[in-house]
Design a protein around this motif. Sequence first.
Motif, PDB file in Angstrom:
ATOM      1  N   HIS A  77     -12.843  -4.173  26.595  1.00 63.27           N
ATOM      2  CA  HIS A  77     -13.729  -2.898  26.104  1.00 63.27           C
ATOM      3  C   HIS A  77     -13.633  -2.889  24.638  1.00 63.27           C
ATOM      4  O   HIS A  77     -13.067  -3.336  23.832  1.00 63.27           O
ATOM      5  N   ASP A  78     -14.546  -1.971  24.129  1.00 59.25           N
ATOM      6  CA  ASP A  78     -14.841  -1.643  22.851  1.00 59.25           C
ATOM      7  C   ASP A  78     -13.689  -0.802  22.268  1.00 59.25           C
ATOM      8  O   ASP A  78     -13.333  -1.048  21.151  1.00 59.25           O
ATOM      9  N   GLU A  79     -13.054   0.057  22.957  1.00 58.53           N
ATOM     10  CA  GLU A  79     -12.074   1.101  22.501  1.00 58.53           C
ATOM     11  C   GLU A  79     -11.236   1.360  23.418  1.00 58.53           C
ATOM     12  O   GLU A  79     -11.464   1.474  24.615  1.00 58.53           O
ATOM     13  N   LEU A  81      -8.298   4.341  24.163  1.00 56.29           N
ATOM     14  CA  LEU A  81      -7.665   5.721  23.547  1.00 56.29           C
ATOM     15  C   LEU A  81      -6.419   5.963  24.230  1.00 56.29           C
ATOM     16  O   LEU A  81      -6.159   6.008  25.416  1.00 56.29           O
ATOM     17  N   PRO A 111      -9.419  -4.529  21.881  1.00 59.30           N
ATOM     18  CA  PRO A 111     -10.313  -3.493  21.516  1.00 59.30           C
ATOM     19  C   PRO A 111      -9.712  -2.417  20.454  1.00 59.30           C
ATOM     20  O   PRO A 111      -8.652  -2.463  20.257  1.00 59.30           O
ATOM     21  N   LYS A 112     -10.518  -1.739  19.815  1.00 61.36           N
ATOM     22  CA  LYS A 112     -10.194  -0.795  18.808  1.00 61.36           C
ATOM     23  C   LYS A 112      -9.257   0.257  19.428  1.00 61.36           C
ATOM     24  O   LYS A 112      -9.610   0.702  20.432  1.00 61.36           O
ATOM     25  N   GLY A 114      -7.372   3.781  19.485  1.00 64.30           N
ATOM     26  CA  GLY A 114      -7.443   5.228  18.828  1.00 64.30           C
ATOM     27  C   GLY A 114      -6.357   6.150  19.524  1.00 64.30           C
ATOM     28  O   GLY A 114      -6.108   6.005  20.456  1.00 64.30           O
ATOM     29  N   SER A 233     -17.489   6.443  19.018  1.00 67.40           N
ATOM     30  CA  SER A 233     -16.095   5.959  18.874  1.00 67.40           C
ATOM     31  C   SER A 233     -15.463   7.083  18.224  1.00 67.40           C
ATOM     32  O   SER A 233     -16.041   8.107  17.447  1.00 67.40           O
ATOM     33  N   LEU A 234     -14.167   7.100  18.557  1.00 69.30           N
ATOM     34  CA  LEU A 234     -13.370   8.127  18.007  1.00 69.30           C
ATOM     35  C   LEU A 234     -13.171   8.163  16.368  1.00 69.30           C
ATOM     36  O   LEU A 234     -13.278   9.331  15.796  1.00 69.30           O
ATOM     37  N   GLU A 235     -13.207   6.973  15.806  1.00 64.42           N
ATOM     38  CA  GLU A 235     -13.267   6.892  14.392  1.00 64.42           C
ATOM     39  C   GLU A 235     -14.534   7.736  13.662  1.00 64.42           C
ATOM     40  O   GLU A 235     -14.493   8.476  12.789  1.00 64.42           O
ATOM     41  N   ARG A 237     -16.365  10.057  15.172  1.00 64.38           N
ATOM     42  CA  ARG A 237     -16.219  11.272  15.555  1.00 64.38           C
ATOM     43  C   ARG A 237     -15.156  12.067  14.530  1.00 64.38           C
ATOM     44  O   ARG A 237     -15.599  13.388  14.275  1.00 64.38           O
ATOM     45  N   ALA A 244     -21.637  11.379  15.197  1.00 66.45           N
ATOM     46  CA  ALA A 244     -21.276  11.395  16.460  1.00 66.45           C
ATOM     47  C   ALA A 244     -22.089  12.275  17.321  1.00 66.45           C
ATOM     48  O   ALA A 244     -22.399  11.613  18.416  1.00 66.45           O
TER      49      ALA A 244
END
Length: 300
Positions: A77-79, A81, A111-112, A114, A233-235, A237, A244
């Motif tokens: 996945h990309d991110e 959380l 993944p990134k 957050g 993404s959370l970043e 936002r 965002a």
Amino acid sequence: SSPLALPVWGSITLAMIMGLVTFVIGYRLLSWKNFLHLLLTDGIFSFRHARGKCKDYNQRVDVFAARLVDAVQTSDHDELLIVGHSSGSFCAVEVLARALRQDPELLQRGPKVGLLTLGANLPLIGCHPRADGFRRDVALVAAQQELFWLEYQATEDLLNFPDFDPIRDLPGISLESPQMNPVVHSACVHQSLSPANYKRFRFNCFRVHFQYLMAIDRLVPCDYMMIVAGPASLEIRGLDPAAAMAICHGPGAWTGTDEELHPLVPLPSDRMPKLPRVKPQFRADLPQESVVQPTPQSSP
């Protein structure tokens, strides 16, 4: 003396019985209306946990951390959380800190990652004199450059700690590297709801406290459904709420107040965008071409 008079011991016994009955009835009424039992249970747990008395909890956090490490190592996945609401906020911080100790390179691959905390109660644990381990966890997470930690707080919420920065405000925390986290924004609960809806439960402290996780009437950055399932993404936002919102709802679909655009707790200027001061609008008041409309389903 009156024939109905009770001896002293009888009067004391009757008073104790009446007092006990009153307490039980009052407790049940308050528990049903104001979640008193939940507050007491949470307070007792927080106190015991801060003193290191919850070994079963710590074992579960270790298992959770191992699952997080596995998820990061195997996910495409990309991110990813990690979300903690209320007292779940310190659980989320502890899970991430232990995962970093299990795998120091956790944030350099996969993944990134957050961290999202909502209406956090970090001081319940972090301010206890014996909570050194928890404060070390907070310091470890706050110093991670590859991590983005976004915290939403609300002055309308009596059960969180608005304008609280764990690094600035928790006692005995020192960082060996610059503070990178958290970025703290206001959830602006009253602005996320129509006046009629907010008026209905603004004095219900638990209902307000859980609003972070619920649907909203107006477009604001603290939109839980869109944060965990939307395309931004959370970043993005956290650092550029306007961008965002444009990603999620289309250009011009949202404007916000200075309180919504800028973090409550300032961090280094290279992480904080300079955004204009604008006025919030109701979704119904926005130009229709700027509001994303659902795609109609074709008939079978």
